[in-house]
Design a protein around this motif. Structure first.
Motif, short mmCIF file in Angstrom:
data_model
loop_
_atom_site.label_atom_id
_atom_site.label_comp_id
_atom_site.label_asym_id
_atom_site.label_seq_id
_atom_site.Cartn_x
_atom_site.Cartn_y
_atom_site.Cartn_z
N ALA A 19 28.34 -40.86 28.00
CA ALA A 19 28.74 -40.24 26.74
C ALA A 19 30.25 -40.38 26.58
N ARG A 20 30.66 -40.74 25.38
CA ARG A 20 32.10 -40.79 25.08
C ARG A 20 32.56 -39.37 24.79
N LEU A 21 33.61 -38.95 25.48
CA LEU A 21 34.14 -37.60 25.34
C LEU A 21 35.29 -37.57 24.34
N PRO A 22 35.56 -36.39 23.78
CA PRO A 22 36.74 -36.28 22.92
C PRO A 22 37.98 -36.71 23.72
N GLY A 23 38.81 -37.51 23.14
CA GLY A 23 39.99 -38.00 23.85
C GLY A 23 39.79 -39.37 24.45
N GLY A 24 38.54 -39.87 24.48
CA GLY A 24 38.29 -41.23 24.93
C GLY A 24 37.72 -41.41 26.31
N ASP A 25 37.73 -40.37 27.16
CA ASP A 25 37.12 -40.51 28.47
C ASP A 25 35.61 -40.68 28.33
N VAL A 26 34.96 -41.08 29.43
CA VAL A 26 33.52 -41.32 29.42
C VAL A 26 32.90 -40.52 30.55
N ALA A 27 31.82 -39.79 30.23
CA ALA A 27 31.08 -39.03 31.25
C ALA A 27 29.83 -39.80 31.62
N LEU A 28 29.42 -39.68 32.87
CA LEU A 28 28.23 -40.36 33.39
C LEU A 28 27.38 -39.31 34.10
N ARG A 29 26.07 -39.30 33.80
CA ARG A 29 25.17 -38.35 34.46
C ARG A 29 23.87 -39.06 34.85
N ASN A 30 23.12 -38.45 35.75
CA ASN A 30 21.82 -38.94 36.18
C ASN A 30 20.80 -38.52 35.13
N SER A 31 20.07 -39.48 34.58
CA SER A 31 19.11 -39.15 33.52
C SER A 31 17.98 -38.26 34.01
N ARG A 32 17.69 -38.26 35.30
CA ARG A 32 16.64 -37.38 35.85
C ARG A 32 17.11 -35.95 36.03
N ASP A 33 18.43 -35.72 35.93
CA ASP A 33 19.01 -34.39 36.09
C ASP A 33 20.06 -34.18 35.01
N PRO A 34 19.63 -34.08 33.74
CA PRO A 34 20.58 -34.01 32.64
C PRO A 34 21.48 -32.79 32.65
N GLY A 35 21.12 -31.77 33.38
CA GLY A 35 21.99 -30.60 33.49
C GLY A 35 22.86 -30.61 34.72
N GLY A 36 22.68 -31.62 35.55
CA GLY A 36 23.44 -31.72 36.79
C GLY A 36 24.87 -32.14 36.56
N PRO A 37 25.56 -32.49 37.62
CA PRO A 37 26.97 -32.83 37.50
C PRO A 37 27.19 -34.15 36.75
N ALA A 38 28.30 -34.20 36.04
CA ALA A 38 28.71 -35.42 35.34
C ALA A 38 30.02 -35.90 35.96
N LEU A 39 30.11 -37.19 36.16
CA LEU A 39 31.36 -37.80 36.61
C LEU A 39 32.12 -38.26 35.38
N VAL A 40 33.42 -38.07 35.38
CA VAL A 40 34.24 -38.38 34.22
C VAL A 40 35.22 -39.49 34.59
N TYR A 41 35.25 -40.52 33.75
CA TYR A 41 36.11 -41.68 33.98
C TYR A 41 36.94 -41.94 32.74
N THR A 42 38.09 -42.58 32.93
CA THR A 42 38.89 -42.98 31.78
C THR A 42 38.21 -44.18 31.12
N ARG A 43 38.57 -44.42 29.90
CA ARG A 43 38.04 -45.57 29.17
C ARG A 43 38.35 -46.86 29.93
N GLU A 44 39.54 -46.95 30.49
CA GLU A 44 39.95 -48.14 31.23
C GLU A 44 39.12 -48.33 32.49
N GLU A 45 38.80 -47.25 33.20
CA GLU A 45 37.97 -47.35 34.40
C GLU A 45 36.58 -47.86 34.06
N ILE A 46 36.00 -47.35 33.00
CA ILE A 46 34.67 -47.81 32.58
C ILE A 46 34.73 -49.27 32.15
#
Length: 80
Positions: free
Chosen positions: A34-61
């Motif tokens: 998911a693209r976050l406000p400000g441009g960062d990108v969050a990544l989550r496990n689709s089998r655990d949509p409420g679990g932890p999300a890892l957040v990366y910069t646009r450049e890292e992705i």
């Protein structure tokens, strides 16, 4: 502006659209981004949509996607 930390419960990230690959199998074994406000990108496990999300910069992705497209990570899913 929001400041999201790595490991934030994905349920605390609201107002975003989570995207899953069309290559995902029927049991949902995939990751979602998911693209976050400000441009960062969050990544989550689709089998655990409420679990932890890892957040990366646009450049890292962008660098990860370039490497994936070039086949740099193909060995990660090779034969075991």
């Amino acid at each position: 502006m929001h400041d999201f930390e790595n490991g934030i419960p994905a349920t605390q990230i609201s107002g975003v659209e989570w995207t899953k690959s069309t290559y995902s199998n029927p049991s949902g074994n995939c990751v979602e981004l998911a693209r976050l406000p400000g441009g960062d990108v969050a990544l989550r496990n689709s089998r655990d949509p409420g679990g932890p999300a890892l957040v990366y910069t646009r450049e890292e992705i962008a660098m990860f996607l370039h490497g994936a497209k070039d086949g740099e990570f193909d060995g990660m899913v090779g034969q075991s």
